[in-house]
Scaffold this motif. Structure first.
Motif, short mmCIF file in Angstrom:
data_model
loop_
_atom_site.label_atom_id
_atom_site.label_comp_id
_atom_site.label_asym_id
_atom_site.label_seq_id
_atom_site.Cartn_x
_atom_site.Cartn_y
_atom_site.Cartn_z
N THR A 71 -60.42 106.75 12.24
CA THR A 71 -59.15 106.22 12.73
C THR A 71 -58.57 107.12 13.82
N GLN A 87 -56.11 100.16 11.51
CA GLN A 87 -56.46 100.10 10.09
C GLN A 87 -55.35 99.46 9.27
N ASP A 109 -60.39 98.62 13.78
CA ASP A 109 -60.52 99.65 12.75
C ASP A 109 -60.54 98.98 11.38
N GLU A 110 -61.69 98.95 10.78
CA GLU A 110 -61.91 98.28 9.48
C GLU A 110 -61.35 96.86 9.48
MG LIG Z 1 -59.38 105.14 8.91
#
Ligand SMILES: [Mg+2]
Ligand SMILES: Nc1ncnc2c1ncn2[C@@H]1O[C@H](COP(=O)(O)OP(=O)(O)OP(=O)(O)O)[C@@H](O)[C@H]1O
Lengths: 282, 338
Positions: free
Chosen positions: B45, B85, B161-162
């Motif tokens: 991140t 995220q 991010d994810e």
């Molecule tokens: Mg992360």
């Protein structure tokens, strides 16, 4: 569900620089903040209750005991309202500081910071929304004041001028709130930090009692208080009693001193806030 | 050869004592997908935040679409799309209002922004919830709203991010299709994920990050090859038969067999694929060793991940060594690195 419709999005446009782009972005952010206020009306309602309570308490509870030099008990009511109006607009500080502190703890600020928009518009948009809220509060307050017997006597235009001075002061103070909101770590802390210093500021002034009743050294502070200048200017423009005449310079040029203070506060605190926002987000 | 759409050199960022980034180097060729893998706290991140101008590194340099991230962050922002995220949406605005706001901040007219918002909400199965404030959304719905916000315009470089964390299988699959479509049309993508299957499917290239550094880089196949080839796994019915079975397997092994007594499992590295498997079965049968389960295994990205980041071995090296060949590789690899 076909992927083709989704990916037809246009390529992003270049950031629109300059003041026009900044104002446009600010307006989008302001709209967002105003929408939030309609979703959380408690904020607006509680913002109204405090000044309305002050009007009623001062008029009916304390009004009888406080005498304005050269006036009867009705004179205090007329004298008081400008003070309460001014105090109300400065309480916009708390709204701005809590709002910004909250935004900074939420993920949305990352969205703003990753978009090609003017950085200062997050703060400008917040202060514009607070200005709208303040204007609404002042309007309701003026109606309540009118109901309990307050009047303006110099015509509509001058009264409008007084309200303009009040909103200018409120707008300037919301930039102080912005700086506080960016400096503390939690929205709760921001609310108290935004309010605490307003009490001495608004009470060491001509807002609620004539300055002539204070000790000499405090009188000087009260006369130069930016807050006093606006209160004095409003009383003049509303044609309300101003208490005993003073030979203090800021009181004799109250309208210009009020404008000057507001612009100065706005310039200093908007500069500091924008700088703080940039560094907090780098 | 195509230009690097994203490149980073020696990114360092510390938070107090924590060295979140300890010299990250990356380059992502235009039009490709880089999957960033790594354990929790590895610095994924933080890397994304630096590349998307949200965070300044202490040192190092980075460019996105050829623009210097540190020198011209404003310019970079007009070239990227980001879904972080944690969902970056306004809880008190409706889904429609959230996306419309983002559109207007991308300089769209109110009408354009409105139309685009509607289109995206439909696409992300949020049309029914379009008029509800985001506070009432479930976790996966918020996630999708945030992804939609990242797709309001079509920037040449995207950071996710994810993106599929918290999505149900149907929505995850739908997002994969979107991503594949975007990439097919030329978008460069940096994707972090904990789902190695996702990286396997979407990413052209994979970078494994640990302790703020890129510790391995390559295609999924290259990484899998790095940690070894096929293995035969046998689970015997009776643990008393383990030594016999090891004996029977050893002619086919091209390396040390591993034995896990408590699961009665033997793993041996082999070459030759299914044919070896058939031979092994015949051999065990001939020796009358009863087997509970048998199979040919190829390394998965999970194996690569565990092996490279070595977190299995870190807690208890001795146990891990006997447990699986991957862990063993990791240990030796770690020693080699030191
Ligand atoms: Mg992360
Ligand atoms: N704002 C911050 N303040 C202090 N430490 C931070 C901050 N941001 C990140 N860190 C630290 O930096 C390290 C890397 O964090 P990062 O969020 O990049 O990890 P990650 O690889 O994304 O992990 P995850 O898989 O859990 O999302 C962690 O040790 C984290 O605690």
């Amino acid at each position: 569900m076909t992927a083709t419709t989704l990916t037809t999005g246009a390529a992003p446009r270049q950031i629109r620089g300059g003041v026009v782009g900044m104002l446009r972005d600010s307006w989008v952010v302001a709209k967002r903040n105003l929408r939030r206020m309609t979703r959380i009306p408690e904020i607006v309602v509680f913002g109204l209750m405090q000044p309305v309570m002050f009007v009623l308490l001062f008029t009916y509870v304390m009004g009888g005991a406080i005498a304005v030099p050269g006036g009867d008990s009705n004179a205090y009511k007329q004298y008081l309202m400008a003070g309460i109006f001014a105090q109300t607009v400065t309480f916009a500080v708390a709204g701005a500081s809590a709002g910004i502190a909250e935004d900074m703890t939420k993920g949305l600020v990352d969205r703003f910071r990753s978009l090609p928009m003017a950085r200062s518009s997050v703060l400008v948009g917040r202060t514009i929304a607070d200005l709208v809220q303040t204007a609404f509060t002042v309007l309701v307050l003026a109606i309540v004041a009118f109901i309990v017997g307050w009047r303006f006597n110099n015509g509509f235009l001058k009264a409008l001028g007084a309200f303009a001075l009040l909103l200018l002061l409120g707008y300037a103070f919301s930039w102080i709130g912005a700086l506080i909101g960016l400096s503390v770590r939690s929205p709760e802390a921001a609310t108290s930090a935004g309010l605490i210093w307003l009490f001495p500021l608004t009470f060491v002034s001509n807002a609620f009692v004539p300055v002539s009743s204070m000790p000499g050294w405090l009188q000087a502070v009260a006369y130069w208080n930016p807050f006093s200048a606006t209160v004095q200017a409003c009383r003049e423009l509303f044609g309300n009693p101003t208490g005993a005449p003073t030979n203090s310079w800021p009181m004799e040029h109250a309208v210009w001193v009020s404008i000057g203070w507001s612009l100065l506060i706005m310039a200093v605190f908007s500069y500091l806030s924008v700088r703080k926002y940039r560094s907090a987000t780098a | 050869m195509s230009e690097a759409a994203i490149s980073a050199e020696g990114l360092v960022r510390t938070f107090g004592d924590v060295r979140a980034l300890d010299g990250v180097d990356l380059d992502v060729p235009e039009g490709t997908v880089l999957g960033l893998l790594g354990p929790n706290g590895a610095g994924k991140t933080t890397t994304v935040r630096v590349l998307t101008t949200l965070l300044r590194p202490d040192s190092g340099r980075a460019t996105v679409a050829g623009v210097d991230v540190l020198k011209h962050p404003d310019k970079v922002r007009s070239l990227i799309g980001l879904s972080g995220q944690y969902a970056a949406v306004d809880e008190y605005l409706t889904g429609q209002e959230n996306l419309q706001m983002v559109g207007e901040l991308y300089q769209m007219s109110a009408r354009e922004a409105k139309a685009r918002a509607k289109e995206l909400l439909e696409w992300f199965n949020l049309a029914d919830a379009a008029g509800r404030i985001a506070k009432t959304y479930s976790g996966g719905m918020r996630r999708r709203l945030d992804l939609a916000a990242a797709l309001v315009v079509r920037p040449p470089v995207m950071f996710l991010d994810e993106p599929t964390t918290g999505l149900d299988p149907r929505n995850r699959m739908a997002l994969w299709e979107v991503i594949e479509q975007l990439v097919a049309e030329g978008t460069t993508l940096l994707l972090t994920t904990q789902y190695l299957e996702e990286a396997d499917r979407l990413a052209h290239d994979i970078a494994v990050v640990d302790h703020g550094r890129v510790i391995a880089r390559g295609t999924a196949d290259q990484l899998k090859a790095q940690i070894g080839g096929e293995r035969v796994e046998v689970v015997v019915t009776d643990s008393a038969a383990l030594p016999l079975a090891v004996d029977a397997l050893s002619p086919y092994a091209i390396g040390e067999p591993t034995v896990e007594p408590h699961t009665r499992r033997i793993t041996v590295p082999v070459t030759g694929g299914a044919r070896v498997l058939a031979d092994v079965i015949r051999e065990l049968d001939a020796r009358e060793i009863l087997i509970h389960d048998i199979g040919l295994r190829r390394p998965t990205l999970d194996d690569v991940f565990l092996s490279l980041t070595g977190h299995v071995t870190e807690s208890d090296e001795a146990v891990a060594e006997t447990e699986s060949p991957e862990a063993e590789t990791a240990t030796s690899r770690k020693k080699a690195r030191v």
